[in-house]
Design a protein around this motif. Sequence first.
Motif, PDB file in Angstrom:
ATOM      1  N   LEU A   1       0.819  -1.210   0.000  1.00 39.80           N
ATOM      2  CA  LEU A   1       0.000   0.000   0.000  1.00 39.80           C
ATOM      3  C   LEU A   1       0.855   1.262   0.000  1.00 39.80           C
ATOM      4  N   THR A   2       1.969   1.244   0.731  1.00 42.11           N
ATOM      5  CA  THR A   2       2.833   2.426   0.707  1.00 42.11           C
ATOM      6  C   THR A   2       3.379   2.650  -0.707  1.00 42.11           C
ATOM      7  N   THR A   3       3.665   1.558  -1.420  1.00 42.13           N
ATOM      8  CA  THR A   3       4.106   1.679  -2.816  1.00 42.13           C
ATOM      9  C   THR A   3       3.010   2.305  -3.668  1.00 42.13           C
ATOM     10  N   ALA A   4       1.758   1.868  -3.437  1.00 43.87           N
ATOM     11  CA  ALA A   4       0.628   2.398  -4.203  1.00 43.87           C
ATOM     12  C   ALA A   4       0.416   3.884  -3.928  1.00 43.87           C
ATOM     13  N   ILE A   5       0.630   4.319  -2.686  1.00 37.75           N
ATOM     14  CA  ILE A   5       0.512   5.736  -2.366  1.00 37.75           C
ATOM     15  C   ILE A   5       1.608   6.520  -3.079  1.00 37.75           C
ATOM     16  N   SER A   6       2.812   5.982  -3.088  1.00 32.76           N
ATOM     17  CA  SER A   6       3.921   6.647  -3.776  1.00 32.76           C
ATOM     18  C   SER A   6       3.626   6.831  -5.256  1.00 32.76           C
ATOM     19  N   LYS A   7       2.980   5.835  -5.856  1.00 31.79           N
ATOM     20  CA  LYS A   7       2.660   5.886  -7.284  1.00 31.79           C
ATOM     21  C   LYS A   7       1.406   6.700  -7.585  1.00 31.79           C
ATOM     22  N   GLY A   8       0.638   7.012  -6.548  1.00 32.35           N
ATOM     23  CA  GLY A   8      -0.597   7.758  -6.751  1.00 32.35           C
ATOM     24  C   GLY A   8      -1.802   6.892  -7.034  1.00 32.35           C
ATOM     25  N   THR A   9      -1.639   5.569  -6.967  1.00 28.94           N
ATOM     26  CA  THR A   9      -2.764   4.650  -7.184  1.00 28.94           C
ATOM     27  C   THR A   9      -3.758   4.720  -6.035  1.00 28.94           C
ATOM     28  N   ILE A  10      -3.234   4.884  -4.824  1.00 29.61           N
ATOM     29  CA  ILE A  10      -4.041   5.110  -3.621  1.00 29.61           C
ATOM     30  C   ILE A  10      -3.740   6.526  -3.138  1.00 29.61           C
ATOM     31  N   GLN A  11      -4.777   7.264  -2.771  1.00 28.41           N
ATOM     32  CA  GLN A  11      -4.589   8.670  -2.416  1.00 28.41           C
ATOM     33  C   GLN A  11      -4.014   8.864  -1.017  1.00 28.41           C
ATOM     34  N   PHE A  12      -4.538   8.132  -0.049  1.00 24.77           N
ATOM     35  CA  PHE A  12      -4.035   8.262   1.316  1.00 24.77           C
ATOM     36  C   PHE A  12      -4.508   7.075   2.146  1.00 24.77           C
ATOM     37  N   ALA A  13      -3.886   6.923   3.313  1.00 24.83           N
ATOM     38  CA  ALA A  13      -4.287   5.889   4.270  1.00 24.83           C
ATOM     39  C   ALA A  13      -4.299   6.484   5.666  1.00 24.83           C
ATOM     40  N   VAL A  14      -5.124   5.916   6.530  1.00 24.16           N
ATOM     41  CA  VAL A  14      -5.125   6.264   7.949  1.00 24.16           C
ATOM     42  C   VAL A  14      -4.385   5.152   8.689  1.00 24.16           C
ATOM     43  N   ASP A  15      -3.318   5.505   9.354  1.00 25.29           N
ATOM     44  CA  ASP A  15      -2.463   4.519  10.023  1.00 25.29           C
ATOM     45  C   ASP A  15      -2.753   4.504  11.519  1.00 25.29           C
ATOM     46  N   GLN A  16      -3.050   3.303  12.053  1.00 29.21           N
ATOM     47  CA  GLN A  16      -3.271   3.170  13.496  1.00 29.21           C
ATOM     48  C   GLN A  16      -2.094   2.498  14.192  1.00 29.21           C
ATOM     49  N   GLN A  17      -0.991   2.253  13.467  1.00 28.86           N
ATOM     50  CA  GLN A  17       0.222   1.677  14.015  1.00 28.86           C
ATOM     51  C   GLN A  17      -0.010   0.328  14.706  1.00 28.86           C
ATOM     52  N   PRO A  18      -0.355  -0.695  13.934  1.00 25.36           N
ATOM     53  CA  PRO A  18      -0.628  -2.010  14.518  1.00 25.36           C
ATOM     54  C   PRO A  18       0.562  -2.643  15.229  1.00 25.36           C
ATOM     55  N   TYR A  19       1.782  -2.375  14.738  1.00 28.53           N
ATOM     56  CA  TYR A  19       2.973  -2.895  15.422  1.00 28.53           C
ATOM     57  C   TYR A  19       2.995  -2.402  16.867  1.00 28.53           C
ATOM     58  N   LEU A  20       2.690  -1.135  17.025  1.00 26.97           N
ATOM     59  CA  LEU A  20       2.686  -0.521  18.349  1.00 26.97           C
ATOM     60  C   LEU A  20       1.604  -1.146  19.234  1.00 26.97           C
ATOM     61  N   GLN A  21       0.459  -1.455  18.661  1.00 22.91           N
ATOM     62  CA  GLN A  21      -0.613  -2.084  19.432  1.00 22.91           C
ATOM     63  C   GLN A  21      -0.171  -3.428  19.997  1.00 22.91           C
ATOM     64  N   GLY A  22       0.429  -4.268  19.147  1.00 19.85           N
ATOM     65  CA  GLY A  22       0.888  -5.577  19.616  1.00 19.85           C
ATOM     66  C   GLY A  22       1.996  -5.450  20.642  1.00 19.85           C
ATOM     67  N   TYR A  23       2.943  -4.551  20.372  1.00 22.50           N
ATOM     68  CA  TYR A  23       4.075  -4.370  21.282  1.00 22.50           C
ATOM     69  C   TYR A  23       3.614  -3.900  22.658  1.00 22.50           C
ATOM     70  N   LEU A  24       2.804  -2.859  22.674  1.00 22.05           N
ATOM     71  CA  LEU A  24       2.390  -2.280  23.950  1.00 22.05           C
ATOM     72  C   LEU A  24       1.491  -3.219  24.746  1.00 22.05           C
ATOM     73  N   ALA A  25       0.633  -3.970  24.062  1.00 24.93           N
ATOM     74  CA  ALA A  25      -0.267  -4.878  24.770  1.00 24.93           C
ATOM     75  C   ALA A  25       0.521  -5.948  25.527  1.00 24.93           C
ATOM     76  N   VAL A  26       1.504  -6.551  24.863  1.00 17.44           N
ATOM     77  CA  VAL A  26       2.302  -7.595  25.510  1.00 17.44           C
ATOM     78  C   VAL A  26       3.207  -6.996  26.581  1.00 17.44           C
ATOM     79  N   ASP A  27       3.856  -5.880  26.262  1.00 12.31           N
ATOM     80  CA  ASP A  27       4.752  -5.246  27.226  1.00 12.31           C
ATOM     81  C   ASP A  27       4.006  -4.794  28.471  1.00 12.31           C
TER      82      ASP A  27
END
Length: 339
Positions: free
Chosen positions: A270-296
């Motif tokens: 998806l980040t590649t698609a945004i760079s190319k203009g195929t996708i206009q934008f995304a809303v990021d909720q940082q899933p890596y952070l969710q998993g990390y913080l929940a376990v920690d």
Amino acid sequence: MDRSSHPRSRRLFPVVAVAAAAALTLAGCSSSSGGKKSEEGGTNASAGKATTPRMTVALVTHQSPGDTFWDIVRKGAEAAAAKDNIKLVYSADPNAGNQSNLVQNAIDQKVDGIAVTLAKPDALKTVIGKAKSANIPVVGLNSGLSDWKKLGLMEFFGQDETVAGEAFGKKLNDLGAKHTVCVIQEQGNIGLTQRCDGVKKTFSGKTDVLYVNGTDMPSVKSTITAKLKQDSSIDYVATLGAPFALTAVQSVSDAGSKAKIATFDLNKDLTTAISKGTIQFAVDQQPYLQGYLAVDSLWLYKNNGNYSGGGEQPVLTGPAFVDKTNVEQIAKYAANGTR
């Protein structure tokens, strides 16, 4: 989006940013798609591993097969597990009844803590009560911000889906959109519903809601294509996950539509698609952070009695917009499978 109305989030973002940076310095374990099978992760820790007694933590999500979003959540959880000397047992099922059974399995295994998503909170109420009765601490992540306290969870890590949807609708206004279709890939998932409700609340144009079967991508593609052929006035397709946005690109082409595409959530493609203009934008909720913080957080509770948010407020990990102006800063992390 304007976070001035959310003072809590302003205080928390520096904390989670530091945690994320620390997590990325650790060697994570391999990640595969979830399914019903439970698997151990977090066994190959790098330098800096905690010397506290070994813990077992169960991470139970509503991941559907093939949904790459959850691979990112899991990588974050595995990084925290590696650092904290935790045996991480991951399991997942999109069916709420089956997910409840997976939580019960974790209780039966007498784990030291449970991190769980609440896409369909009512179905998990009873089993979470059983975990509490067994003195097993439970934290929530990703889905269930409006229900975690009612169900008696200690902490919650995720984004306010209604706020994210409202920000999305405002962004569409800024871009001059007139008619959007919001594509929901799992009927009954409270977080997905809240996203589309938020879009409708702030978007000044017309919003349609389209339900698709998220476990069948050919069906997703054909359903969106049919909708676009039926109504040529649709100028934006709003999807609620990166794989569905990429599929919608094909639908727009097949339908001969001029509609643009925007989405919630990221992955490498998806980040590649945004760079190319195929996708206009995304809303990021940082899933890596969710998993990390929940376990920690479960390690911190067991070893120091800590409650993130004091047990009263959630820890917000989003929303944040990713578009052509900042995608290159994030793409390198997405390539690693951590954004």
